[in-house]
Design a protein around this motif. Sequence first.
Motif, PDB file in Angstrom:
ATOM      1  N   UNK A  44       6.976 -11.182  23.199  1.00 14.19           N
ATOM      2  CA  UNK A  44       7.819 -10.333  22.392  1.00 14.19           C
ATOM      3  C   UNK A  44       6.955  -9.769  21.269  1.00 14.19           C
ATOM      4  N   UNK A  45       7.037  -8.470  21.111  1.00 12.64           N
ATOM      5  CA  UNK A  45       6.268  -7.807  20.067  1.00 12.64           C
ATOM      6  C   UNK A  45       7.089  -7.807  18.780  1.00 12.64           C
ATOM      7  N   UNK A  46       6.507  -8.309  17.713  1.00 13.36           N
ATOM      8  CA  UNK A  46       7.198  -8.384  16.428  1.00 13.36           C
ATOM      9  C   UNK A  46       6.983  -7.104  15.636  1.00 13.36           C
ATOM     10  N   UNK A  47       8.011  -6.638  14.908  1.00 11.88           N
ATOM     11  CA  UNK A  47       7.836  -5.443  14.073  1.00 11.88           C
ATOM     12  C   UNK A  47       6.910  -5.738  12.894  1.00 11.88           C
ATOM     13  N   UNK A  48       6.274  -4.710  12.402  1.00  8.45           N
ATOM     14  CA  UNK A  48       5.370  -4.834  11.255  1.00  8.45           C
ATOM     15  C   UNK A  48       6.052  -4.308   9.994  1.00  8.45           C
ATOM     16  N   UNK A  49       5.840  -5.015   8.904  1.00 11.24           N
ATOM     17  CA  UNK A  49       6.342  -4.593   7.591  1.00 11.24           C
ATOM     18  C   UNK A  49       5.185  -4.687   6.602  1.00 11.24           C
ATOM     19  N   UNK A  50       5.272  -3.933   5.517  1.00 11.39           N
ATOM     20  CA  UNK A  50       4.238  -4.012   4.489  1.00 11.39           C
ATOM     21  C   UNK A  50       4.516  -5.202   3.584  1.00 11.39           C
ATOM     22  N   UNK A  51       3.496  -6.025   3.370  1.00 10.63           N
ATOM     23  CA  UNK A  51       3.606  -7.177   2.480  1.00 10.63           C
ATOM     24  C   UNK A  51       3.777  -6.675   1.044  1.00 10.63           C
ATOM     25  N   UNK A  52       4.698  -7.278   0.308  1.00  8.48           N
ATOM     26  CA  UNK A  52       4.950  -6.857  -1.076  1.00  8.48           C
ATOM     27  C   UNK A  52       3.780  -7.183  -1.990  1.00  8.48           C
ATOM     28  N   UNK A  53       2.971  -8.193  -1.659  1.00  6.15           N
ATOM     29  CA  UNK A  53       1.870  -8.607  -2.535  1.00  6.15           C
ATOM     30  C   UNK A  53       0.564  -7.869  -2.228  1.00  6.15           C
ATOM     31  N   UNK A  54       0.188  -7.795  -0.938  1.00  3.73           N
ATOM     32  CA  UNK A  54      -1.109  -7.192  -0.608  1.00  3.73           C
ATOM     33  C   UNK A  54      -0.986  -5.823   0.064  1.00  3.73           C
ATOM     34  N   UNK A  55       0.225  -5.383   0.388  1.00  4.34           N
ATOM     35  CA  UNK A  55       0.516  -4.055   0.940  1.00  4.34           C
ATOM     36  C   UNK A  55      -0.103  -3.804   2.313  1.00  4.34           C
ATOM     37  N   UNK A  56      -0.424  -4.857   3.058  1.00  5.42           N
ATOM     38  CA  UNK A  56      -0.918  -4.695   4.428  1.00  5.42           C
ATOM     39  C   UNK A  56       0.248  -4.801   5.394  1.00  5.42           C
ATOM     40  N   UNK A  57       0.100  -4.202   6.587  1.00  5.97           N
ATOM     41  CA  UNK A  57       1.130  -4.284   7.627  1.00  5.97           C
ATOM     42  C   UNK A  57       1.009  -5.645   8.314  1.00  5.97           C
ATOM     43  N   UNK A  58       2.043  -6.469   8.189  1.00  8.67           N
ATOM     44  CA  UNK A  58       2.056  -7.830   8.719  1.00  8.67           C
ATOM     45  C   UNK A  58       3.267  -7.979   9.629  1.00  8.67           C
ATOM     46  N   UNK A  59       3.142  -8.768  10.690  1.00  6.12           N
ATOM     47  CA  UNK A  59       4.257  -9.028  11.601  1.00  6.12           C
ATOM     48  C   UNK A  59       5.352  -9.815  10.879  1.00  6.12           C
ATOM     49  N   UNK A  60       6.602  -9.499  11.224  1.00 11.61           N
ATOM     50  CA  UNK A  60       7.750 -10.206  10.646  1.00 11.61           C
ATOM     51  C   UNK A  60       8.624 -10.707  11.779  1.00 11.61           C
ATOM     52  N   UNK A  61       8.860 -12.013  11.795  1.00 12.49           N
ATOM     53  CA  UNK A  61       9.689 -12.617  12.828  1.00 12.49           C
ATOM     54  C   UNK A  61      11.132 -12.698  12.375  1.00 12.49           C
ATOM     55  N   UNK A  62      12.074 -12.747  13.336  1.00  7.74           N
ATOM     56  CA  UNK A  62      13.501 -12.765  12.982  1.00  7.74           C
ATOM     57  C   UNK A  62      13.899 -14.047  12.254  1.00  7.74           C
ATOM     58  N   UNK A  63      14.912 -13.914  11.399  1.00  4.51           N
ATOM     59  CA  UNK A  63      15.493 -15.047  10.689  1.00  4.51           C
ATOM     60  C   UNK A  63      16.775 -15.423  11.423  1.00  4.51           C
ATOM     61  N   UNK A  64      16.979 -16.684  11.679  1.00  8.72           N
ATOM     62  CA  UNK A  64      18.159 -17.137  12.421  1.00  8.72           C
ATOM     63  C   UNK A  64      19.439 -16.729  11.712  1.00  8.72           C
ATOM     64  N   UNK A  65      20.352 -16.123  12.462  1.00  9.64           N
ATOM     65  CA  UNK A  65      21.640 -15.739  11.922  1.00  9.64           C
ATOM     66  C   UNK A  65      21.661 -14.422  11.169  1.00  9.64           C
ATOM     67  N   UNK A  66      20.516 -13.781  10.998  1.00  7.15           N
ATOM     68  CA  UNK A  66      20.452 -12.513  10.268  1.00  7.15           C
ATOM     69  C   UNK A  66      19.612 -11.532  11.079  1.00  7.15           C
ATOM     70  N   UNK A  67      20.275 -10.729  11.913  1.00  7.14           N
ATOM     71  CA  UNK A  67      19.549  -9.857  12.834  1.00  7.14           C
ATOM     72  C   UNK A  67      18.732  -8.774  12.143  1.00  7.14           C
ATOM     73  N   UNK A  68      19.113  -8.364  10.960  1.00  7.83           N
ATOM     74  CA  UNK A  68      18.396  -7.287  10.271  1.00  7.83           C
ATOM     75  C   UNK A  68      17.375  -7.796   9.268  1.00  7.83           C
ATOM     76  N   UNK A  69      17.196  -9.083   9.173  1.00  9.38           N
ATOM     77  CA  UNK A  69      16.247  -9.680   8.223  1.00  9.38           C
ATOM     78  C   UNK A  69      15.124 -10.358   8.992  1.00  9.38           C
TER      79      UNK A  69
END
Length: 86
Positions: A1-26
Amino acid sequence: MKLPRVNCAACHRAIAAGPVAGQLRRGRVRRHDAPGTHRDPDGSLVSCPGSLAVVDLPMPGEQPLFDLPEDEPEAPEDDPVLFSLP
């Protein structure tokens, strides 16, 4: 499964973000090292302060779909039997 990339708030690099249980949009930012950081003198790794932060995912959450093989229908019998006598 390919994880979406988001920009890290601290270093501003594109990092993979995995799903949080029970919160489909987080999602939770995966652990990563900040650019230019080195190991501590004792040899332990130093993670970016933005690691493991919970963020909004860039796309709406969806239920993963799996491609399952379709079962072939059984061939009908020539002469169906309702009762069998001994």
